[in-house]
Design a protein around this motif. Sequence first.
Motif, PDB file in Angstrom:
ATOM      1  N   GLY A   1       0.796  -1.220   0.000  1.00  0.00           N
ATOM      2  CA  GLY A   1       0.000   0.000   0.000  1.00  0.00           C
ATOM      3  C   GLY A   1       0.824   1.263   0.000  1.00  0.00           C
ATOM      4  N   ALA A   2       2.141   1.126   0.212  1.00  0.00           N
ATOM      5  CA  ALA A   2       2.995   2.306   0.264  1.00  0.00           C
ATOM      6  C   ALA A   2       3.065   3.025  -1.070  1.00  0.00           C
ATOM      7  N   ALA A   3       2.627   2.369  -2.145  1.00  0.00           N
ATOM      8  CA  ALA A   3       2.672   2.981  -3.472  1.00  0.00           C
ATOM      9  C   ALA A   3       1.499   3.915  -3.724  1.00  0.00           C
ATOM     10  N   MET A   4       0.526   3.973  -2.815  1.00  0.00           N
ATOM     11  CA  MET A   4      -0.640   4.839  -2.994  1.00  0.00           C
ATOM     12  C   MET A   4      -0.243   6.307  -2.909  1.00  0.00           C
ATOM     13  N   PRO A   5      -1.020   7.197  -3.537  1.00  0.00           N
ATOM     14  CA  PRO A   5      -0.768   8.630  -3.367  1.00  0.00           C
ATOM     15  C   PRO A   5      -1.149   9.054  -1.957  1.00  0.00           C
ATOM     16  N   GLY A   6      -0.671  10.219  -1.558  1.00  0.00           N
ATOM     17  CA  GLY A   6      -1.023  10.721  -0.239  1.00  0.00           C
ATOM     18  C   GLY A   6      -2.514  11.034  -0.157  1.00  0.00           C
ATOM     19  N   PHE A   7      -3.101  10.764   1.006  1.00  0.00           N
ATOM     20  CA  PHE A   7      -4.515  11.057   1.204  1.00  0.00           C
ATOM     21  C   PHE A   7      -4.788  11.275   2.684  1.00  0.00           C
ATOM     22  N   THR A   8      -5.925  11.901   2.965  1.00  0.00           N
ATOM     23  CA  THR A   8      -6.341  12.125   4.348  1.00  0.00           C
ATOM     24  C   THR A   8      -7.825  11.820   4.474  1.00  0.00           C
ATOM     25  N   LEU A   9      -8.178  11.080   5.521  1.00  0.00           N
ATOM     26  CA  LEU A   9      -9.579  10.813   5.821  1.00  0.00           C
ATOM     27  C   LEU A   9     -10.000  11.668   7.005  1.00  0.00           C
ATOM     28  N   PHE A  10     -11.099  12.384   6.838  1.00  0.00           N
ATOM     29  CA  PHE A  10     -11.675  13.207   7.905  1.00  0.00           C
ATOM     30  C   PHE A  10     -13.019  12.607   8.311  1.00  0.00           C
ATOM     31  N   GLN A  11     -13.217  12.439   9.600  1.00  0.00           N
ATOM     32  CA  GLN A  11     -14.518  11.992  10.104  1.00  0.00           C
ATOM     33  C   GLN A  11     -15.022  13.030  11.093  1.00  0.00           C
ATOM     34  N   ASP A  12     -16.257  13.514  10.901  1.00  0.00           N
ATOM     35  CA  ASP A  12     -16.785  14.537  11.803  1.00  0.00           C
ATOM     36  C   ASP A  12     -17.572  13.907  12.944  1.00  0.00           C
ATOM     37  N   GLN A  13     -18.171  14.739  13.771  1.00  0.00           N
ATOM     38  CA  GLN A  13     -18.864  14.249  14.968  1.00  0.00           C
ATOM     39  C   GLN A  13     -20.119  13.442  14.633  1.00  0.00           C
ATOM     40  N   HIS A  14     -20.588  13.532  13.400  1.00  0.00           N
ATOM     41  CA  HIS A  14     -21.741  12.743  12.968  1.00  0.00           C
ATOM     42  C   HIS A  14     -21.310  11.489  12.214  1.00  0.00           C
ATOM     43  N   SER A  15     -20.025  11.177  12.282  1.00  0.00           N
ATOM     44  CA  SER A  15     -19.432   9.999  11.627  1.00  0.00           C
ATOM     45  C   SER A  15     -19.477  10.078  10.109  1.00  0.00           C
ATOM     46  N   ARG A  16     -19.651  11.276   9.568  1.00  0.00           N
ATOM     47  CA  ARG A  16     -19.584  11.458   8.122  1.00  0.00           C
ATOM     48  C   ARG A  16     -18.115  11.522   7.720  1.00  0.00           C
ATOM     49  N   GLU A  17     -17.772  10.789   6.662  1.00  0.00           N
ATOM     50  CA  GLU A  17     -16.371  10.704   6.258  1.00  0.00           C
ATOM     51  C   GLU A  17     -16.144  11.342   4.888  1.00  0.00           C
TER      52      GLU A  17
END
Length: 298
Positions: free
Chosen positions: A225-241
């Motif tokens: 998986g190290a070959a993937m591009p950079g990314f960020t996952l954000f999860q808010d207080q309503h569990s929306r991602e």
Amino acid sequence: MSNAGYHNDDAAKPTSSKKPSLKRREIAAGLLHALQRSKRTRANIAGKLGWTEPDTSRMVNGHLDVSGRDVAKFLVAVEASAEEIDRLTALADLSPRAYTIQPHPTHLPDVLPTLTYLGVNARTIISYEPHRLPHLTHTIGYAETLLRATGLLTGHTVRDGIRARIDRQAILTDPTGPDTTFYIGETALAQSLPSQVAAEQQLHFHTFTQHPRRHLRLVPGTVAGAAMPGFTLFQDQHSREVVTVHTPTAMLVLEDPDHLAPYQQAISELAATALPQADSTARLLTPGAFGGQTACRS
């Protein structure tokens, strides 16, 4: 809804939703902030503009699609700044595709209001960077070294970009800030840095990792998986991602479950294969860690 005073240039009827999109939520946050600062009520603004109070409430709650023209009317009514009016009006008029692919100066997504909005409203942030340290962990010296090394940015852009990056990091010191996990690809340590910059970054990591909600984990280069591009996952207080995917000159914004799935899977793989936090921290703080002098062993 013509009696509410809403206008849409293509004559499409504004729609409401129980699950507002990220774009709606971002616009609504800006409108609500301006309304609260004005100390006016929703009923007052609705009456001033000839709109119904329920529709005005849905607008500031993100449950109504509105045009840039109506956003501008609302913001003028609450005496928002010209900068706020221009930014939120332009945001409202963006097509879904334009919102999904947001251009920015080379390696400077920090200047995008959407990225700031996601960070401020996050309960959890999980980020992966294969070739450099995650932006929220940068010192000023590290950020400046990387940005100037591109040779593609003016000094003014570099200064403004660094300021935006450091300003974004304020969420990490907020008592109610998000729980954060940063996965760092082993090749990020191969970045050649001036000795003072490397020392300052390591000192920053020493302080950074003392906080219970901040986690750093190194990913060996042998991990698939190290070959993937950079990314960020954000999860808010309503569990929306929401996932943002990073390219040199644009940020991809994803919120459809089918589009999120590969990144959620990648996070599970990274969690299983990255070095434990204690080992990762020890590697990052080892003298000579930058410049490729140390390597991870899975």
